[in-house]
Design a protein around this motif. Structure first.
Motif, short mmCIF file in Angstrom:
data_model
loop_
_atom_site.label_atom_id
_atom_site.label_comp_id
_atom_site.label_asym_id
_atom_site.label_seq_id
_atom_site.Cartn_x
_atom_site.Cartn_y
_atom_site.Cartn_z
N SER A 137 -9.06 -0.36 -0.89
CA SER A 137 -9.26 -0.27 -2.34
C SER A 137 -8.02 -0.73 -3.10
CB SER A 137 -9.57 1.18 -2.76
OG SER A 137 -10.70 1.63 -2.09
N LYS A 138 -6.84 -0.35 -2.60
CA LYS A 138 -5.60 -0.77 -3.27
C LYS A 138 -5.46 -2.30 -3.23
CE LYS A 138 -2.53 3.26 -2.75
NZ LYS A 138 -1.31 3.75 -2.07
N GLY A 139 -5.81 -2.90 -2.11
CA GLY A 139 -5.77 -4.37 -2.00
C GLY A 139 -6.71 -5.02 -2.98
N ALA A 140 -7.91 -4.41 -3.12
CA ALA A 140 -8.91 -4.97 -4.03
C ALA A 140 -8.45 -4.82 -5.48
CB ALA A 140 -10.26 -4.27 -3.83
N SER A 141 -7.89 -3.64 -5.83
CA SER A 141 -7.50 -3.48 -7.24
C SER A 141 -6.23 -4.28 -7.56
CB SER A 141 -7.37 -2.01 -7.62
OG SER A 141 -6.49 -1.36 -6.77
N TYR A 164 -13.18 -4.63 5.89
CA TYR A 164 -13.71 -4.32 4.57
C TYR A 164 -12.93 -4.95 3.41
CZ TYR A 164 -16.86 -1.34 7.12
OH TYR A 164 -17.82 -0.91 8.00
N SER A 165 -11.81 -5.57 3.69
CA SER A 165 -11.11 -6.31 2.63
C SER A 165 -11.84 -7.63 2.43
CB SER A 165 -9.66 -6.56 3.03
OG SER A 165 -8.95 -5.35 2.97
N LYS A 166 -12.15 -7.93 1.17
CA LYS A 166 -12.98 -9.11 0.92
C LYS A 166 -12.18 -10.40 0.84
CE LYS A 166 -16.87 -6.60 -0.91
NZ LYS A 166 -17.68 -6.19 -2.07
N LEU A 186 -7.73 4.59 5.44
CA LEU A 186 -7.99 3.15 5.59
C LEU A 186 -8.73 2.62 4.37
CD1 LEU A 186 -8.91 3.07 9.40
CD2 LEU A 186 -6.73 2.48 8.31
N GLN A 187 -9.70 3.41 3.86
CA GLN A 187 -10.46 2.96 2.69
C GLN A 187 -9.55 2.85 1.47
OE1 GLN A 187 -13.40 1.54 2.26
NE2 GLN A 187 -12.77 1.34 0.10
N THR A 188 -8.60 3.77 1.32
CA THR A 188 -7.67 3.70 0.19
C THR A 188 -6.85 2.40 0.26
OG1 THR A 188 -7.54 6.09 0.05
CG2 THR A 188 -5.74 4.86 -0.96
N SER A 231 0.84 -1.21 0.00
CA SER A 231 0.00 0.00 0.00
C SER A 231 0.87 1.26 0.00
CB SER A 231 -0.95 0.00 1.20
OG SER A 231 -0.22 -0.03 2.41
N ARG A 232 2.03 1.17 0.64
CA ARG A 232 2.99 2.29 0.57
C ARG A 232 4.41 1.74 0.68
NH1 ARG A 232 4.92 4.32 5.75
NH2 ARG A 232 3.93 3.20 7.47
N THR A 233 5.35 2.42 0.03
CA THR A 233 6.74 1.99 0.10
C THR A 233 7.62 3.10 0.67
OG1 THR A 233 7.04 2.70 -2.17
CG2 THR A 233 6.59 0.37 -1.84
N SER A 234 6.99 4.19 1.09
CA SER A 234 7.74 5.27 1.74
C SER A 234 6.83 5.90 2.79
CB SER A 234 8.19 6.30 0.70
OG SER A 234 7.06 6.83 0.05
N ASP A 235 7.30 6.99 3.37
CA ASP A 235 6.58 7.60 4.49
C ASP A 235 5.41 8.46 3.99
OD1 ASP A 235 5.91 8.32 7.04
OD2 ASP A 235 7.47 9.86 7.23
N THR A 236 4.41 7.80 3.45
CA THR A 236 3.23 8.50 2.93
C THR A 236 2.00 8.02 3.67
OG1 THR A 236 3.01 6.80 1.24
CG2 THR A 236 4.19 8.80 0.62
N PHE A 237 0.92 8.76 3.51
CA PHE A 237 -0.31 8.40 4.23
C PHE A 237 -1.44 8.03 3.26
CE2 PHE A 237 -4.47 9.42 6.04
CZ PHE A 237 -4.44 8.63 7.18
N ASP A 238 -2.10 6.94 3.55
CA ASP A 238 -3.33 6.56 2.84
C ASP A 238 -4.44 6.41 3.88
OD1 ASP A 238 -2.53 6.34 0.20
OD2 ASP A 238 -1.86 4.27 0.43
#
Ligand SMILES: [Zn+2]
Length: 496
Positions: free
Chosen positions: A381-385, A452-454, A376-378, A367-374
């Motif tokens: 969504s990233k896991g789903a896509s 919420y991850s399916k 929880l829904q993002t 979901s991230r590879t550096s010090d960034t913020f997403d």
């Protein structure tokens, strides 16, 4: 006594029947050999046992060897390689053990010398030579020695991987492999390719290999291409729905051994995949997973297809899509304690886990590879896509009471409850034994990302940054590395 016997027999049956299917890694065998001659000879022994007809090619005559596969298939024999000047020892031994009566030599005397031919003749074996003024003409001349084909394969003559990848299909269909070049349709193959008996053409490679103009001159052509040779081989396996129960694996840049792999794959009607010698290409991994392949034979020595690749093939996580979500990030530091920022610790562990899983053969997205913020829904969504098979959120714990310590794994029952639990149960003990922390067990909680991850999902609380004991462990690179290995092996256990 009798009932004891019965019990004993039944438990023996249980051992043999249940254990291998339930908890087994994928199986990988190897056809080895100290040289290309020995590998081809061992392939011949394994695939044919005896062969009255053998096709013989020179040391580096990869194009000839590949074009020879459909012909050899029709003669029910293998293709062997020889040193050009003198019959190779392994090849000679193979001709004897195969009880060969006829050798069909491919290529000119510079590829297989008359000295080699005389050595074969001295063994009481009759020989014939199919030659041509170049590889294009030779491919056409080989085609003329085959049964009248209903179709042909056309590939570019110097990109050997394309011919090798399609060879099992070509042999099965009785299609000769014809060579053209990057400029257009070679005149040497035109009459064979366009003969009245030919109803369809398989072209392998993009337009930079077989031009559009060449393609348009062919009969009912279909083009199979891909961005790499590995993609092309994978696309062939998918398109022709080849049997994958014991898929052959050859090195994409090792033409001698992978052409031998193609020959035995043709003989046994099996799929052929290509690999890099050092690591399994992503597309190959994905194909292993999508085609549910669990049994492989690699062809070549450990230099050709390394033990690393074999271990990846064996790993039940090979080709599985794993989504790793390092919790928190940027302005959201997560728990803080003893100089540890949870966001940084999570990312560190997640990156190590990425490496371990990638080495194991899995396909990882983060979901991230550096010090960034997403949000929880993002993350969800990233896991789903990513179309992930499993979702792993990495966190660390905190408590006002500094004596609270230990490792725990959470899952949620909203989606994929049983498999989420199974994943948690596989990972939790591996984390505990890696870190030596207190085992707080597997628990349920409706944390957003796992609720919420399916797909099967877990949230790992690796330890307490608020604990002087755990924080010391979590500061250690050695322990973080062990932790990542532990989680990775838990993932393998889940897919096993
Ligand atoms: Zn957290």
């Amino acid at each position: 006594m009798r009932s004891m016997m019965k019990t004993a027999i039944l438990s023996l049956i249980a051992i043999f029947v249940i254990v291998p299917t339930a908890l087994a890694d994928n199986s990988v065998s190897r056809i080895d050999g100290g040289s290309r001659y020995a590998v081809a000879a061992n392939v011949a022994k394994k695939g044919w046992g005896t062969a009255s007809t053998v096709v013989l090619v020179g040391k580096t005559a990869y194009a000839d060897a590949t074009a020879g596969i459909p012909l050899a298939y029709q003669k029910n024999g293998p293709v062997l390689y020889t040193n050009s000047k003198s019959l190779s020892g392994d090849t000679k031994k193979a001709l004897t053990s195969l009880k060969t009566k006829t050798v069909i030599v491919l290529g000119s005397t510079s590829s297989v010398s008359n000295n080699v031919v005389n050595q074969v003749k001295k063994m009481g074996i009759s020989t014939q030579r199919i030659s041509g003024k170049n590889r294009y003409e030779l491919s056409a001349n080989i085609a003329k020695k085959m049964k009248k084909p209903a179709g042909v394969v056309v590939v570019e003559g110097s990109f050997y991987a394309h011919g090798i990848a399609i060879a099992p299909v070509a042999a099965q269909k009785g299609f000769p492999i014809l060579y053209t070049d990057k400029k257009g349709l070679r005149s040497e193959i035109a009459s064979v390719a366009k003969a009245s008996n030919v109803k369809q053409t398989i072209v392998v490679g993009g337009e930079n290999y077989v031009t559009k103009a060449a393609y348009n001159q062919l009969k009912s052509p279909t083009r199979i291409k891909g961005s790499t040779r590995y993609d092309v081989a994978a696309n062939i396996v998918k398109k022709y729905n080849m049997s994958v129960n014991n898929t052959y694996v050859g090195r994409g840049f090792g033409y001698a051994t992978s052409s031998s792999a193609a020959g035995i794959a043709a003989k046994q009607n099996k799929a052929l995949l290509l690999t890099n010698e050092k690591t399994l290409p992503k597309v190959t991994r994905a194909t292993v997973s999508s085609k549910k392949i669990t049994k492989f034979t690699v062809v070549g020595s450990t230099n050709t297809v390394t033990p690393t690749v074999v271990n990846q093939l064996k790993n039940p996580a090979v080709g599985k899509k794993v989504f790793i979500d390092p919790g928190h990030g940027a302005h959201d530091s997560g728990a803080v304690g003893y100089g540890l920022y949870e966001k940084n610790l999570n990312l560190d562990v997640a990156k190590r886990l990425n490496t371990k899983l990638n080495n194991a053969g899995a396909l990882v997205t983060m979901s991230r590879t550096s010090d960034t913020f997403d949000s929880l829904q993002t993350r969800v969504s990233k896991g789903a896509s990513a179309n992930a098979d499993i979702f792993i959120s990495v966190h660390a714990n905190s408590n006002d009471n500094s004596s609270a310590n230990g490792t725990e794994t959470y899952y949620d029952k909203t989606y994929a409850a049983a498999n989420s639990l199974k994943l948690a149960q596989n990972i939790q003990p591996k984390m505990v034994s890696a870190l030596g922390t207190r085992d707080r067990g597997v628990k349920t909680a409706g944390f957003y990302v796992i609720k919420y991850s399916k797909m099967p999902s877990v949230l790992l609380e690796t330890g307490f940054v608020s604990s002087p004991v755990d924080s010391n462990i979590l500061k250690s690179a050695t322990y973080k590395d062990r932790l990542a290995s532990g989680i990775s092996s838990g993932v393998s256990g889940y897919f096993r």
